[in-house]
Design an enzyme around this catalytic site. Structure first.
Site, short mmCIF file in Angstrom:
data_model
loop_
_atom_site.label_atom_id
_atom_site.label_comp_id
_atom_site.label_asym_id
_atom_site.label_seq_id
_atom_site.Cartn_x
_atom_site.Cartn_y
_atom_site.Cartn_z
N GLY A 76 0.81 -1.22 0.00
CA GLY A 76 0.00 0.00 0.00
C GLY A 76 0.84 1.26 0.00
N THR A 77 1.94 1.25 0.75
CA THR A 77 2.79 2.44 0.82
C THR A 77 3.33 2.78 -0.56
OG1 THR A 77 3.40 1.91 3.09
CG2 THR A 77 4.87 3.41 1.90
N ASN A 156 -7.61 4.52 8.85
CA ASN A 156 -7.03 3.33 9.47
C ASN A 156 -7.09 3.36 10.99
OD1 ASN A 156 -5.11 5.45 8.59
ND2 ASN A 156 -3.67 4.33 9.87
N GLN A 184 -7.68 0.23 3.72
CA GLN A 184 -8.48 -0.33 4.81
C GLN A 184 -9.87 -0.78 4.36
OE1 GLN A 184 -7.60 -1.17 7.83
NE2 GLN A 184 -5.59 -0.20 7.92
N HIS A 206 -2.00 -7.41 2.54
CA HIS A 206 -1.99 -7.95 3.91
C HIS A 206 -3.12 -7.41 4.79
CE1 HIS A 206 0.05 -4.76 6.47
NE2 HIS A 206 0.30 -4.29 5.27
N THR A 242 11.21 -7.52 -11.42
CA THR A 242 10.62 -8.85 -11.56
C THR A 242 9.48 -9.00 -10.55
OG1 THR A 242 12.70 -9.73 -12.31
CG2 THR A 242 11.10 -11.34 -11.48
N CYS A 332 -0.63 3.22 13.84
CA CYS A 332 -0.65 1.78 13.62
C CYS A 332 0.75 1.23 13.78
CB CYS A 332 -1.24 1.44 12.25
SG CYS A 332 -0.32 2.11 10.88
N1 PLP Z 1 -2.73 3.24 3.83
C1 PLP Z 1 -3.47 2.87 4.88
C2 PLP Z 1 -4.79 3.53 5.12
C3 PLP Z 1 -3.00 1.89 5.76
O1 PLP Z 1 -3.73 1.54 6.82
C4 PLP Z 1 -1.74 1.29 5.51
C5 PLP Z 1 -1.18 0.30 6.45
O2 PLP Z 1 -1.43 0.34 7.64
C6 PLP Z 1 -1.02 1.70 4.37
C7 PLP Z 1 -1.55 2.67 3.55
C8 PLP Z 1 0.30 1.08 4.03
O3 PLP Z 1 0.15 -0.20 3.46
P1 PLP Z 1 1.36 -1.25 3.49
O4 PLP Z 1 1.49 -1.72 4.90
O5 PLP Z 1 0.93 -2.33 2.55
O6 PLP Z 1 2.58 -0.54 2.99
#
Ligand code: PLP
Length: 399
Positions: A76-77, A156, A184, A206, A242, A332
């Site tokens: 997600g990041t 989140n 989320q 995840h 890859t 978090c």
């Molecule tokens: N965005 C939100 C709203 C999240 O809750 C999170 C993870 O807690 C992320 C982005 C980041 O995702 P990742 O852990 O896959 O990098």
């Protein structure tokens, strides 16, 4: 009951979800034997390519997207970074304006700060005390025009849902593209990028009962998008490197399961969440819900406890000792544990109160027995922390 060894209840599904055994089984062939490079032309390569394309179809189906609009990422990041930098790529020849909210995940806010250092103008929308962004605030911020608006689908920390389709429609009215961090929300609410006017959407495996370190960015056809990671040209040049074949296969299966089970599962989680809320409110006079009571993710609730603001880490550790895993609402991540939550402060909650909240997030493997276990443990733990704050401690006598 989510058991990890002896009686253990896992209420931290917003931090990460356990891998669904059906996802793991689907990943197995890509983790053992010869798992080819999807760019290779031989049989092993073609098999890996086929597995990736099947996953792409499954993900596209969850959002009403075309397969070519799904770009795999390392989570997600990365998807959030790609969305913002991919659209608002500095240096620009004319002023660039990005609008976001003050309570986004750090994967958005830190990118905004990076972009600001490179001349991008960023507006941070305030958030109401109910944890919801006001569409009129967006409209006001867009008076001077903007290139991109990025607002998360669900927060989140507090779990509140944003009026995404309305915000996206307003962004388009003013000529801006619309991105949503749906990390989320994915798999919990029906989403359709065309119905909801979404141009870019981030997701993470995840949080969806898939493996860690894999995610995707949905980029609508025709969006002028610059890659962040350059190299061998994978993902049609939008994200080189890859591919994480097993991870992508897991994400694909997780998306398929989420789509098939969403309606029933969300209703079940709303029931468990409401049982939990009612139980906590009946037991503890000082408990209050942070954010809107109903406009929230099915399994998500964040509580504050008046008089216990400085004690949330102690509360978390005491619950952990009793077999319940929760997180503080401050962040978090353990790196910021005990600091006031910028999310709560963005909602106008004072720094003292913003230090004291507990996030409980239920998921696919939680049951009513988990909620009962938690409600049994909570008053005991609270009494040990500060006896005066409990109203009825199981026996109804205020002990
Ligand atoms: N965005 C939100 C709203 C999240 O809750 C999170 C993870 O807690 C992320 C982005 C980041 O995702 P990742 O852990 O896959 O990098």
């Amino acid at each position: 009951m989510t058991m990890i060894g002896a009686t253990r209840v896992y209420f931290d599904n917003a931090a990460t979800t356990p891998i669904d055994p059906r996802v793991l089984a689907e990943m197995q062939p890509s983790l053992s034997g010869i798992s080819g490079n999807p760019s290779s032309l031989h049989r092993e390569g073609r098999e890996a390519r086929g597995a990736i394309e099947q996953a792409r179809q499954r993900i596209a189906a969850l959002f009403g997207a075309k397969t070519g609009e799904v770009v795999f990422t390392a989570g997600g990041t990365e998807a959030d970074n790609m969305a913002l930098v991919g659209i608002v790529q500095p240096p620009a020849t004319k002023p660039v304006h990005l609008v976001t909210s003050a309570f986004e995940h750090s994967a958005i806010l830190e990118v905004c700060r990076y972009l600001e250092r490179h001349g991008v103008i960023v507006s941070y929308l305030p958030v109401g005390s109910d944890g919801i962004v006001d569409p009129e605030a967006l409209r006001r911020a867009l008076q001077k025009g903007a290139n991109l608006v990025s607002i998360m689908t669900a927060n989140n920390v507090i779990g509140t849902l944003q009026p995404i389709a309305e915000l996206a429609r307003i962004a388009h009215e003013y000529g801006a593209l619309f991105h949503t961090d749906a990390v989320q929300a994915v798999g919990k609410l029906p989403m359709d990028i065309r119905r909801d006017f979404i141009d870019l959407l981030s997701l993470s495996s995840h949080k969806l009962y898939g493996p860690k370190g894999v995610g995707a960015l949905i980029v609508r056809d025709g969006i002028p998008f610059q890659p962040l990671i350059h190299g061998g040209g994978q993902e049609t040049g939008r994200r080189s490197g890859t591919e994480n074949v097993a991870g992508i296969v897991g994400l694909g299966k997780a998306a398929e399961l989420a789509g098939a089970e969403m309606t029933e599962e969300s209703a079940r989680l709303v029931g468990l969440r409401d049982q939990l809320i009612e139980g906590v409110e009946n037991l503890l006079a000082n408990a209050y819900i942070i954010g809107h009571r109903y406009r929230r993710l099915p399994g998500h609730v964040c509580f504050g406890f008046a008089g216990l603001e400085g004690e949330t880490i102690k509360l978390l550790l005491a619950l952990d000792k009793e077999g319940v895993s929760v997180s503080t609402g401050s962040a978090c991540s353990a790196h910021h544990a005990g600091e006031p939550s910028y999310v709560l402060m963005a909602m106008g909650i004072d720094p003292f109160r913003a230090r004291g909240s507990i996030r409980l997030t239920l998921g696919r493997f939680n049951t009513a027995a988990d909620v009962e276990f938690f409600l049994d443990v909570l008053p005991r733990v609270m009494t040990e922390l500060k006896p005066i704050t409990t109203r009825r401690c199981g026996n109804g006598k205020g002990l």
